[in-house]
Scaffold this active site. Structure first.
Site, PDB file in Angstrom:
ATOM      1  N   GLU A 152       2.702  39.753 -42.350  1.00  0.00           N
ATOM      2  CA  GLU A 152       3.333  40.377 -43.527  1.00  0.00           C
ATOM      3  C   GLU A 152       2.613  39.951 -44.786  1.00  0.00           C
ATOM      4  O   GLU A 152       2.300  38.768 -44.953  1.00  0.00           O
ATOM      5  CB  GLU A 152       4.804  39.928 -43.708  1.00  0.00           C
ATOM      6  CG  GLU A 152       5.782  40.560 -42.779  1.00  0.00           C
ATOM      7  CD  GLU A 152       7.220  40.066 -43.034  1.00  0.00           C
ATOM      8  OE1 GLU A 152       7.556  39.702 -44.188  1.00  0.00           O
ATOM      9  OE2 GLU A 152       7.990  40.055 -42.072  1.00  0.00           O
ATOM     10  N   HIS A 178      14.307  38.852 -35.892  1.00  0.00           N
ATOM     11  CA  HIS A 178      14.090  38.926 -37.343  1.00  0.00           C
ATOM     12  C   HIS A 178      15.473  38.837 -38.005  1.00  0.00           C
ATOM     13  O   HIS A 178      15.902  39.745 -38.706  1.00  0.00           O
ATOM     14  CB  HIS A 178      13.335  40.207 -37.705  1.00  0.00           C
ATOM     15  CG  HIS A 178      12.673  40.193 -39.055  1.00  0.00           C
ATOM     16  ND1 HIS A 178      11.331  40.467 -39.231  1.00  0.00           N
ATOM     17  CD2 HIS A 178      13.162  39.964 -40.297  1.00  0.00           C
ATOM     18  CE1 HIS A 178      11.024  40.406 -40.533  1.00  0.00           C
ATOM     19  NE2 HIS A 178      12.128  40.112 -41.199  1.00  0.00           N
ATOM     20  N   GLU A 192       9.764  33.986 -39.423  1.00  0.00           N
ATOM     21  CA  GLU A 192      10.095  33.109 -40.543  1.00  0.00           C
ATOM     22  C   GLU A 192      11.331  32.241 -40.312  1.00  0.00           C
ATOM     23  O   GLU A 192      12.329  32.367 -41.033  1.00  0.00           O
ATOM     24  CB  GLU A 192      10.303  33.947 -41.812  1.00  0.00           C
ATOM     25  CG  GLU A 192       9.119  34.815 -42.169  1.00  0.00           C
ATOM     26  CD  GLU A 192       9.266  35.491 -43.534  1.00  0.00           C
ATOM     27  OE1 GLU A 192      10.375  35.471 -44.094  1.00  0.00           O
ATOM     28  OE2 GLU A 192       8.279  36.029 -44.028  1.00  0.00           O
ATOM     29  N   ARG A 226       4.227  46.632 -36.357  1.00  0.00           N
ATOM     30  CA  ARG A 226       5.057  45.476 -36.040  1.00  0.00           C
ATOM     31  C   ARG A 226       6.504  45.797 -36.397  1.00  0.00           C
ATOM     32  O   ARG A 226       6.789  46.150 -37.548  1.00  0.00           O
ATOM     33  CB  ARG A 226       4.574  44.249 -36.821  1.00  0.00           C
ATOM     34  CG  ARG A 226       5.503  43.077 -36.710  1.00  0.00           C
ATOM     35  CD  ARG A 226       4.988  41.818 -37.417  1.00  0.00           C
ATOM     36  NE  ARG A 226       6.011  40.796 -37.337  1.00  0.00           N
ATOM     37  CZ  ARG A 226       6.692  40.303 -38.376  1.00  0.00           C
ATOM     38  NH1 ARG A 226       6.399  40.669 -39.611  1.00  0.00           N
ATOM     39  NH2 ARG A 226       7.647  39.420 -38.188  1.00  0.00           N
ATOM     40  N   ASN A 257       3.127  34.972 -42.585  1.00  0.00           N
ATOM     41  CA  ASN A 257       3.597  35.889 -43.630  1.00  0.00           C
ATOM     42  C   ASN A 257       3.370  35.210 -44.967  1.00  0.00           C
ATOM     43  O   ASN A 257       3.732  34.037 -45.136  1.00  0.00           O
ATOM     44  CB  ASN A 257       5.098  36.187 -43.476  1.00  0.00           C
ATOM     45  CG  ASN A 257       5.415  36.962 -42.204  1.00  0.00           C
ATOM     46  OD1 ASN A 257       4.515  37.402 -41.495  1.00  0.00           O
ATOM     47  ND2 ASN A 257       6.691  37.123 -41.929  1.00  0.00           N
ATOM     48  N   TYR A 304       3.370  35.672 -49.397  1.00  0.00           N
ATOM     49  CA  TYR A 304       3.734  36.517 -50.531  1.00  0.00           C
ATOM     50  C   TYR A 304       3.295  35.998 -51.891  1.00  0.00           C
ATOM     51  O   TYR A 304       3.028  36.796 -52.799  1.00  0.00           O
ATOM     52  CB  TYR A 304       5.252  36.759 -50.555  1.00  0.00           C
ATOM     53  CG  TYR A 304       5.689  37.740 -49.487  1.00  0.00           C
ATOM     54  CD1 TYR A 304       5.693  39.097 -49.740  1.00  0.00           C
ATOM     55  CD2 TYR A 304       6.048  37.300 -48.220  1.00  0.00           C
ATOM     56  CE1 TYR A 304       6.051  40.012 -48.759  1.00  0.00           C
ATOM     57  CE2 TYR A 304       6.406  38.207 -47.229  1.00  0.00           C
ATOM     58  CZ  TYR A 304       6.405  39.563 -47.507  1.00  0.00           C
ATOM     59  OH  TYR A 304       6.748  40.463 -46.528  1.00  0.00           O
TER      60      TYR A 304
HETATM   61  C1  GBH Z   1       9.857  38.313 -45.787  1.00  0.00           C
HETATM   62  O1  GBH Z   1      10.403  37.118 -46.263  1.00  0.00           O
HETATM   63  C2  GBH Z   1      10.724  38.885 -44.702  1.00  0.00           C
HETATM   64  O2  GBH Z   1      10.182  38.615 -43.411  1.00  0.00           O
HETATM   65  C3  GBH Z   1      10.987  40.355 -44.838  1.00  0.00           C
HETATM   66  O3  GBH Z   1      12.028  40.737 -43.998  1.00  0.00           O
HETATM   67  C4  GBH Z   1      11.269  40.679 -46.288  1.00  0.00           C
HETATM   68  O4  GBH Z   1      11.709  41.989 -46.479  1.00  0.00           O
HETATM   69  C5  GBH Z   1      10.009  40.419 -47.055  1.00  0.00           C
HETATM   70  O5  GBH Z   1       9.533  39.134 -46.849  1.00  0.00           O
HETATM   71  C6  GBH Z   1      10.153  40.624 -48.557  1.00  0.00           C
HETATM   72  O6  GBH Z   1      11.054  39.708 -49.103  1.00  0.00           O
HETATM   73  O7  GBH Z   1       8.431  31.932 -55.796  1.00  0.00           O
HETATM   74  O8  GBH Z   1       6.460  31.142 -54.566  1.00  0.00           O
HETATM   75  O9  GBH Z   1       8.643  30.333 -53.958  1.00  0.00           O
HETATM   76  C7  GBH Z   1       9.831  36.611 -47.449  1.00  0.00           C
HETATM   77  C8  GBH Z   1      10.008  35.122 -47.628  1.00  0.00           C
HETATM   78  C9  GBH Z   1      10.322  33.346 -49.177  1.00  0.00           C
HETATM   79  C10 GBH Z   1       8.621  34.956 -49.626  1.00  0.00           C
HETATM   80  C11 GBH Z   1      10.385  32.978 -50.650  1.00  0.00           C
HETATM   81  C12 GBH Z   1       8.636  34.581 -51.088  1.00  0.00           C
HETATM   82  C13 GBH Z   1       9.338  32.956 -52.744  1.00  0.00           C
HETATM   83  C14 GBH Z   1       8.026  32.866 -53.459  1.00  0.00           C
HETATM   84  N1  GBH Z   1       9.928  34.735 -49.022  1.00  0.00           N
HETATM   85  N2  GBH Z   1       9.125  33.245 -51.311  1.00  0.00           N
HETATM   86  S1  GBH Z   1       7.903  31.478 -54.502  1.00  0.00           S
END
Ligand code: GBH
Length: 457
Positions: free
Chosen positions: A365, A119, A165, A75, A294, A296
């Site tokens: 992601e 993006h 996103e 991707r 996505n 995290y």
């Molecule tokens: C992605 O965004 C992007 O698509 C990518 O480009 C980037 O490199 C990658 O992630 C890594 O950052 O403390 O529970 O509130 C990530 C979006 C939004 C994910 C904020 C984590 C905070 C976690 N992020 N979020 S929290």
């Protein structure tokens, strides 16, 4: 052995601005990220994506590394200003040639391209002349750009994502200003989001009418959401967590799957939240062939009558939500300080399954930044392996609970420009030495190659 479904897609992801470099080469126009990074003080160490991983020049070697780890799908995103330097009008042949060559190289190695149209690297001219996503016209420009891409790449690209996103573009870009275009406002996130959603819908309409019948691909949007777990099992906290997820994911996924914003957002925001016309609503509803996600991290959510807009967590919309977020001191953290909570991933997948009527889900992601160290030419990133193993085990549990998860893309194929954090954070399966451009597969790349080969953990 935790087996995955036979047709499960195993991939890895990147994005244009984070890896390509060549910011002034090949006829490319400037993007809002070029301008943002060249504004002193915006990015850690004033790093920029001018050179990044030099992928623009090294793509052939990168595709070989993908093939070596048995990646089934890759991707990546297209830089809009590399294709349309000022965001409109005649496309730039050199930009098209670059992506065309990349796509051909992938297909020659039997790697399926998954292409994200946007993006975050908006053509700077559209920001300066039109105020970017705050202007409703942007939706039409985006759809025209998308049509150029379908036309020239759609014979070979069968998996499209419109926006990556949009929550980040809205909240980080227009709410707290830590991403380009760096605007700080409490209302603009909702306005920008509205245009982004309309842009998605118009691009999908073009694809469905003009291209999909003969190209036979599929198209979706990919949204990010971190899980929100009720801090206590009081009714108020359970509602707060639900509200937080609706403000995060429902904001973008409800219009696409149901045709309008979540009712709770309307209750909290009134007319600060824009309205879709009936025609827009009809166009949005059903405008995704699958659910792109996505994911995290996870935080606790609690109800509060007097929320304050802190920058962390709910990023400036806390007050609108009446939610306060917190962490558990026992949770391990990544180098980004994001909590490692695999069960939050399972719960989110089940939440999506329930709310959107069991869609096919592709996780486009998931990954982590860790303080990787190169020793004797090797990176033994055991904590990243543990992270991926944990999150994939949670995905496996979701599958057992009948969630229709059909693919997973690790973020990221290689270390790259981590937006506001510059090069200080590494998310890659491959280590990149930014001084020389050398790539080194980390232990996690070898581990992931085994997962792909066995189709399981
Ligand atoms: C992605 O965004 C992007 O698509 C990518 O480009 C980037 O490199 C990658 O992630 C890594 O950052 O403390 O529970 O509130 C990530 C979006 C939004 C994910 C904020 C984590 C905070 C976690 N992020 N979020 S929290």
């Amino acid at each position: 052995m935790k087996k995955f479904p036979t047709d499960f897609v195993w991939g890895a992801a990147t994005s244009s601005y984070q890896i390509e470099g060549a910011w002034l080469q090949g006829g490319k126009g400037l993007s809002i990220w070029d301008a943002f990074c060249h504004t002193p003080g915006k990015i850690k160490n004033d790093d920029t994506g001018d050179v990044a991983c030099g992928h623009y020049h090294r793509f052939a070697g990168d595709v070989k590394l993908m093939a070596e780890m048995g990646l089934q799908a890759y991707r990546f995103s297209l830089s809009w200003p590399r294709i349309q330097p000022s965001g409109q009008g005649r496309p730039n042949p050199e930009g098209i040639r670059f992506y065309s060559n990349l796509i051909d190289a992938l297909l020659a190695h039997s790697i399926t391209p998954w292409v994200t149209l946007y993006h975050w690297d908006l053509p700077l001219a559209l920001q300066m002349e039109y105020d970017g996503w705050l202007n409703p016209k942007l939706a039409n420009f985006f759809a025209d750009y998308a049509a150029v891409c379908f036309e020239v790449f759609g014979d070979r690209v069968k998996n499209w994502l419109t926006l990556n996103e949009p929550w980040c573009s809205a909240v980080l870009g227009h709410g707290i200003g830590i991403h380009a275009p760096g605007r700080i406002s409490s209302d603009e996130p909702y306005l920008a989001a509205h245009t982004l959603l309309r842009a998605h819908a118009l691009a999908v309409e073009k694809y469905r009418i003009q291209f999909q019948p003969r190209q036979k691909g599929r198209i979706a949007i990919t949204n990010n959401c971190d899980w929100r777990e009720p801090l206590t099992d009081s009714e108020a906290d359970r509602q707060a967590a639900q509200r937080a997820v609706e403000f995060f994911l429902g904001w973008f996924a409800d219009p696409v799957f149901k045709g309008d914003y979540p009712a709770v957002m309307r209750e909290c925001l009134g007319d600060r939240l824009p309205h879709f016309t009936d025609a827009e609503s009809a166009l949005l509803k059903g405008s995704a062939d699958f659910f792109g996600l996505n994911h995290y991290s996870t935080m606790y959510a609690a109800h509060t009558a007097k929320a304050v807009n802190t920058v962390h967590g709910n990023n400036g919309t806390a007050e609108d939500q009446g939610v306060v977020l917190s962490s558990d001191p026992d949770w391990e953290k990544t180098q980004m300080e994001w909590n490692i909570v695999p069960w939050g991933f399972r719960k989110l997948l089940q939440w999506i399954d329930a709310r959107y009527d069991s869609p096919s889900i592709y996780v486009t992601e998931n990954g982590c930044a860790m303080p990787d160290i190169v020793e004797n030419g090797k990176v033994n990133d055991s904590r990243r392996i543990a992270f991926l193993d944990g999150y994939l085990s949670a995905a496996h549990e979701a599958l057992a609970a009948k969630v229709k998860l059909q693919g997973y893309f690790a973020w990221s194929f290689m270390d790259n420009f981590e937006w506001g954090e510059g090069y200080s954070k590494r998310f890659g399966l491959h280590h990149v030495d930014y001084a020389t451009g050398r790539r080194t597969p980390k232990a996690s790349a070898k581990w992931y190659a085994e997962v792909i080969k066995r189709n399981g953990l």
